[in-house]
Design a protein around this motif. Sequence first.
Motif, PDB file in Angstrom:
ATOM      1  N   VAL A  46       8.005   8.913 -11.365  1.00  0.00           N
ATOM      2  CA  VAL A  46       6.873   8.384 -12.348  1.00  0.00           C
ATOM      3  C   VAL A  46       6.499   6.944 -11.981  1.00  0.00           C
ATOM      4  CG1 VAL A  46       5.948   8.213 -14.726  1.00  0.00           C
ATOM      5  CG2 VAL A  46       7.233  10.325 -13.843  1.00  0.00           C
ATOM      6  N   PRO A  47       7.196   5.957 -11.968  1.00  0.00           N
ATOM      7  CA  PRO A  47       6.739   4.695 -11.495  1.00  0.00           C
ATOM      8  C   PRO A  47       5.979   4.665 -10.204  1.00  0.00           C
ATOM      9  CG  PRO A  47       8.947   4.679 -12.230  1.00  0.00           C
ATOM     10  CD  PRO A  47       8.779   6.093 -12.018  1.00  0.00           C
ATOM     11  N   GLN A  48       6.395   5.362  -9.228  1.00  0.00           N
ATOM     12  CA  GLN A  48       5.736   5.588  -7.962  1.00  0.00           C
ATOM     13  C   GLN A  48       4.545   5.987  -8.161  1.00  0.00           C
ATOM     14  OE1 GLN A  48       6.985   8.305  -4.858  1.00  0.00           O
ATOM     15  NE2 GLN A  48       6.768   6.820  -3.375  1.00  0.00           N
ATOM     16  N   ALA A  49       4.299   7.003  -9.084  1.00  0.00           N
ATOM     17  CA  ALA A  49       2.833   7.783  -9.287  1.00  0.00           C
ATOM     18  C   ALA A  49       2.107   6.832  -9.988  1.00  0.00           C
ATOM     19  CB  ALA A  49       3.145   8.828 -10.034  1.00  0.00           C
ATOM     20  N   ILE A  50       2.610   5.897 -11.008  1.00  0.00           N
ATOM     21  CA  ILE A  50       1.559   4.912 -11.626  1.00  0.00           C
ATOM     22  C   ILE A  50       1.316   3.837 -10.508  1.00  0.00           C
ATOM     23  CG2 ILE A  50       1.778   3.009 -13.286  1.00  0.00           C
ATOM     24  CD1 ILE A  50       3.854   4.848 -14.919  1.00  0.00           C
ATOM     25  N   GLY A  51       2.194   3.207  -9.810  1.00  0.00           N
ATOM     26  CA  GLY A  51       2.113   2.161  -8.680  1.00  0.00           C
ATOM     27  C   GLY A  51       1.111   2.568  -7.729  1.00  0.00           C
ATOM     28  N   ALA A  52       0.809   4.093  -7.521  1.00  0.00           N
ATOM     29  CA  ALA A  52       0.060   4.507  -6.622  1.00  0.00           C
ATOM     30  C   ALA A  52      -1.475   4.343  -7.009  1.00  0.00           C
ATOM     31  CB  ALA A  52       0.332   5.916  -6.113  1.00  0.00           C
ATOM     32  N   LEU A  53      -1.740   4.230  -8.384  1.00  0.00           N
ATOM     33  CA  LEU A  53      -3.068   4.068  -8.750  1.00  0.00           C
ATOM     34  C   LEU A  53      -3.759   3.230  -8.356  1.00  0.00           C
ATOM     35  CD1 LEU A  53      -2.313   4.991 -12.507  1.00  0.00           C
ATOM     36  CD2 LEU A  53      -3.249   6.537 -10.661  1.00  0.00           C
TER      37      LEU A  53
ATOM     38  N   SER B 168       0.629  -1.212  -0.161  1.00  0.00           N
ATOM     39  CA  SER B 168       0.007  -0.066  -0.066  1.00  0.00           C
ATOM     40  C   SER B 168       0.846   1.257  -0.111  1.00  0.00           C
ATOM     41  CB  SER B 168      -0.953   0.037   1.285  1.00  0.00           C
ATOM     42  OG  SER B 168      -0.238   0.000   2.349  1.00  0.00           O
ATOM     43  N   SER B 169       2.081   1.144   0.325  1.00  0.00           N
ATOM     44  CA  SER B 169       2.860   2.298   0.476  1.00  0.00           C
ATOM     45  C   SER B 169       3.291   2.657  -0.937  1.00  0.00           C
ATOM     46  CB  SER B 169       4.387   1.988   1.155  1.00  0.00           C
ATOM     47  OG  SER B 169       4.893   0.950   0.458  1.00  0.00           O
ATOM     48  N   HIS B 170       3.136   1.895  -1.924  1.00  0.00           N
ATOM     49  CA  HIS B 170       3.554   2.495  -3.409  1.00  0.00           C
ATOM     50  C   HIS B 170       2.102   2.719  -3.908  1.00  0.00           C
ATOM     51  CE1 HIS B 170       7.402   1.107  -2.777  1.00  0.00           C
ATOM     52  NE2 HIS B 170       6.928  -0.280  -2.625  1.00  0.00           N
ATOM     53  N   ARG B 171       0.923   2.586  -3.357  1.00  0.00           N
ATOM     54  CA  ARG B 171      -0.389   2.994  -3.693  1.00  0.00           C
ATOM     55  C   ARG B 171      -0.765   4.403  -3.598  1.00  0.00           C
ATOM     56  NH1 ARG B 171       0.797  -1.616  -5.269  1.00  0.00           N
ATOM     57  NH2 ARG B 171      -0.612  -3.379  -5.688  1.00  0.00           N
ATOM     58  N   THR B 172      -0.206   4.947  -2.396  1.00  0.00           N
ATOM     59  CA  THR B 172      -0.610   6.016  -1.650  1.00  0.00           C
ATOM     60  C   THR B 172      -0.161   7.233  -2.738  1.00  0.00           C
ATOM     61  OG1 THR B 172       1.227   6.130  -0.523  1.00  0.00           O
ATOM     62  CG2 THR B 172      -0.868   5.241   0.590  1.00  0.00           C
ATOM     63  N   SER B 173      -0.835   8.172  -2.764  1.00  0.00           N
ATOM     64  CA  SER B 173      -0.408   9.273  -3.647  1.00  0.00           C
ATOM     65  C   SER B 173       0.913   9.809  -3.091  1.00  0.00           C
ATOM     66  CB  SER B 173      -1.501  10.467  -3.725  1.00  0.00           C
ATOM     67  OG  SER B 173      -1.255  11.685  -4.624  1.00  0.00           O
ATOM     68  N   PRO B 174       2.075  10.047  -3.841  1.00  0.00           N
ATOM     69  CA  PRO B 174       3.311  10.143  -3.485  1.00  0.00           C
ATOM     70  C   PRO B 174       3.346  11.893  -2.910  1.00  0.00           C
ATOM     71  CG  PRO B 174       3.424  10.078  -5.741  1.00  0.00           C
ATOM     72  CD  PRO B 174       2.148   9.495  -5.276  1.00  0.00           C
ATOM     73  N   ARG B 175       4.084  12.279  -1.868  1.00  0.00           N
ATOM     74  CA  ARG B 175       4.313  13.654  -1.457  1.00  0.00           C
ATOM     75  C   ARG B 175       2.951  14.484  -1.368  1.00  0.00           C
ATOM     76  NH1 ARG B 175      10.290  15.439  -3.218  1.00  0.00           N
ATOM     77  NH2 ARG B 175      11.294  13.820  -2.778  1.00  0.00           N
ATOM     78  N   GLY B 176       1.674  13.757  -0.796  1.00  0.00           N
ATOM     79  CA  GLY B 176       0.469  14.644  -0.343  1.00  0.00           C
ATOM     80  C   GLY B 176      -0.240  14.771  -1.528  1.00  0.00           C
ATOM     81  N   GLY B 177      -0.057  14.069  -2.616  1.00  0.00           N
ATOM     82  CA  GLY B 177      -1.075  13.957  -3.614  1.00  0.00           C
ATOM     83  C   GLY B 177      -0.986  15.060  -4.867  1.00  0.00           C
ATOM     84  N   ARG B 178       0.240  14.797  -5.677  1.00  0.00           N
ATOM     85  CA  ARG B 178       0.491  15.773  -6.767  1.00  0.00           C
ATOM     86  C   ARG B 178       0.298  14.850  -8.160  1.00  0.00           C
ATOM     87  NH1 ARG B 178       5.337  19.288  -4.023  1.00  0.00           N
ATOM     88  NH2 ARG B 178       4.105  20.411  -2.404  1.00  0.00           N
ATOM     89  N   PRO B 179      -0.947  14.563  -8.706  1.00  0.00           N
ATOM     90  CA  PRO B 179      -0.635  13.645  -9.703  1.00  0.00           C
ATOM     91  C   PRO B 179      -0.125  14.332 -10.898  1.00  0.00           C
ATOM     92  CG  PRO B 179      -2.932  13.790  -8.902  1.00  0.00           C
ATOM     93  CD  PRO B 179      -2.097  14.547  -7.844  1.00  0.00           C
ATOM     94  N   PHE B 180      -0.681  15.473 -11.035  1.00  0.00           N
ATOM     95  CA  PHE B 180      -0.207  16.316 -12.233  1.00  0.00           C
ATOM     96  C   PHE B 180       1.264  16.228 -12.331  1.00  0.00           C
ATOM     97  CE2 PHE B 180       0.650  20.161 -14.784  1.00  0.00           C
ATOM     98  CZ  PHE B 180      -0.283  19.761 -15.712  1.00  0.00           C
ATOM     99  N   ARG B 181       1.796  16.649 -11.452  1.00  0.00           N
ATOM    100  CA  ARG B 181       3.337  17.087 -11.537  1.00  0.00           C
ATOM    101  C   ARG B 181       4.108  15.863 -11.607  1.00  0.00           C
ATOM    102  NH1 ARG B 181       7.691  18.021  -7.913  1.00  0.00           N
ATOM    103  NH2 ARG B 181       6.355  17.763  -5.973  1.00  0.00           N
ATOM    104  N   ARG B 182       3.655  14.603 -10.998  1.00  0.00           N
ATOM    105  CA  ARG B 182       4.352  13.371 -10.775  1.00  0.00           C
ATOM    106  C   ARG B 182       3.903  12.331 -11.855  1.00  0.00           C
ATOM    107  NH1 ARG B 182       8.698  12.953  -7.223  1.00  0.00           N
ATOM    108  NH2 ARG B 182       8.181  14.714  -5.703  1.00  0.00           N
ATOM    109  N   LEU B 183       2.726  12.801 -12.559  1.00  0.00           N
ATOM    110  CA  LEU B 183       2.341  11.637 -13.506  1.00  0.00           C
ATOM    111  C   LEU B 183       1.952  12.120 -14.918  1.00  0.00           C
ATOM    112  CD1 LEU B 183       1.830   8.602 -13.991  1.00  0.00           C
ATOM    113  CD2 LEU B 183      -0.411   8.891 -13.233  1.00  0.00           C
ATOM    114  N   VAL B 184       1.119  12.858 -14.820  1.00  0.00           N
ATOM    115  CA  VAL B 184       0.209  13.479 -15.895  1.00  0.00           C
ATOM    116  C   VAL B 184       1.324  14.473 -16.711  1.00  0.00           C
ATOM    117  CG1 VAL B 184      -1.333  14.896 -16.822  1.00  0.00           C
ATOM    118  CG2 VAL B 184      -1.754  13.462 -15.323  1.00  0.00           C
ATOM    119  N   LEU B 185       2.069  15.444 -16.085  1.00  0.00           N
ATOM    120  CA  LEU B 185       3.001  16.320 -16.653  1.00  0.00           C
ATOM    121  C   LEU B 185       4.146  15.216 -17.406  1.00  0.00           C
ATOM    122  CD1 LEU B 185       3.852  19.139 -17.475  1.00  0.00           C
ATOM    123  CD2 LEU B 185       5.085  19.213 -15.377  1.00  0.00           C
ATOM    124  N   PRO B 186       4.860  14.470 -16.712  1.00  0.00           N
ATOM    125  CA  PRO B 186       5.949  13.703 -17.400  1.00  0.00           C
ATOM    126  C   PRO B 186       5.471  12.921 -18.692  1.00  0.00           C
ATOM    127  CG  PRO B 186       6.063  13.510 -15.018  1.00  0.00           C
ATOM    128  CD  PRO B 186       4.780  14.159 -15.319  1.00  0.00           C
TER     129      PRO B 186
END
Length: 432
Positions: A227-234, A10-28
């Motif tokens: 980015v892999p952590q952001a994907i894994g947190a989905l 579950s540690s890899h599923r949670t939104s990394p660093r307080g939840g910034r999916p745009f910067r961590r996933l969508v933007l890259p």
Amino acid sequence: MSTAPTTSQSSHRTSPRGGRPFRRLVLPLGVVALVAAQGVALRLSGVEPEPLVGILMFGLAIVAAAFALAWAGEAAEVDISGGLAVGLLAIIAILPEYAIDLYFAFSAGSDPSQAPYAAANMTGSNRLLLGFGWPFILLVAFLVFRASRARRRPLDPGIERRPFAVRLPEDNRVELGLLLIASLLTLLIPLTGGIHVMLGVVLLALFAYYLWRAARGESKEPELVGVPQAIGALPTVARRVTVIVIFALSAVVILLLAEPFAHSLIAGGRAAGIDDFLLVQWLAPLASEAPEFVIAIVFAARGRAAMAVGILLASKVNQWTALVGTLPIAHALGGGGWMLPLDGRQTEEFVLTAAQTLLGVSMLLGLRFSGRWAVALFVLFAATFVFSSTEARWLVSGVYAVLAVVLLLARRRAVVPTIGAPFRRPVTHGRG
């Protein structure tokens, strides 16, 4: 594929660093999609660019697809074994080489003059992978090690400091054992003067077994960042769909752009007065090997040197089994006979490639890839460019073979366990 995630996952599923999916996933992902899209748009437009423009635009698009593959490959370890993730990454990354080689082999069925080009591209890409790719990854790992030590960051546990080396996991004996077996089988090629369809079927069966074996390998909890952590947190379904879509779209981009990238390289080489045979053997493989090199470099730069070497090792298994095995079948489907013939020059090139492969396997029997052996691989590889005569190719082949035999004798206790590794029951553990 694993079932529902355990608590430790579950540690890899949670939104990394307080939840910034745009910067961590969508933007890259958006950036690499835009870079890849410009190459695809140029390809679909039907416009034939100038060689330099084609090299730049198609090359950047292929590199972008390779970055996306690396991210998806890391995230895929949440759901499948690391061995299978590496194997799938290697397969997709090597697709451009399949496309180029199979085109030449199929064409050779009706036009025998194309046969040397199929073998040239295969031997060139294989030697480029071992002679340049493996040493370069070790150099990147060493630079990352130096930077980490200077900044007092945690060091890659797979790194040995003195003398510097990358330590491979025991699981990599599967790839090493299959390469040894495939190398013994391919001895038939220089003896018969060609690659027979029956040998191709056997090599393809060996490759299929490798994928099956990798799928049953040990599952470990991955440590993801970026980015892999952001994907894994989905959520589970979203994560798996995202990984599959990235794999599929990246494969399409790589397959679509491999040919125009290779053509741009060859056109640029011809403009510089380089011989067609050398263009097919060395410049075209630069296009076909680019994705796997980029993927391996990404992992090495992120402190995962063992996985980077593992990706190139898996790519070598793919090349030495599936790629070699499909050539005579493509030749037969194109109207040729049951054997893809090799002329004298191609036989020399194949012996040189086989001897280099044997040395590469021998130096990894101890599951350590050290700097001195990386230097030896690169120096011998570079020597064939400086000394390009028939006598020089046979001499370098002899040096490869002698060094391989010396290492096999020095590490003889590891030979039988390595050959048997692909056929031992894999150890499987749950995640968590």
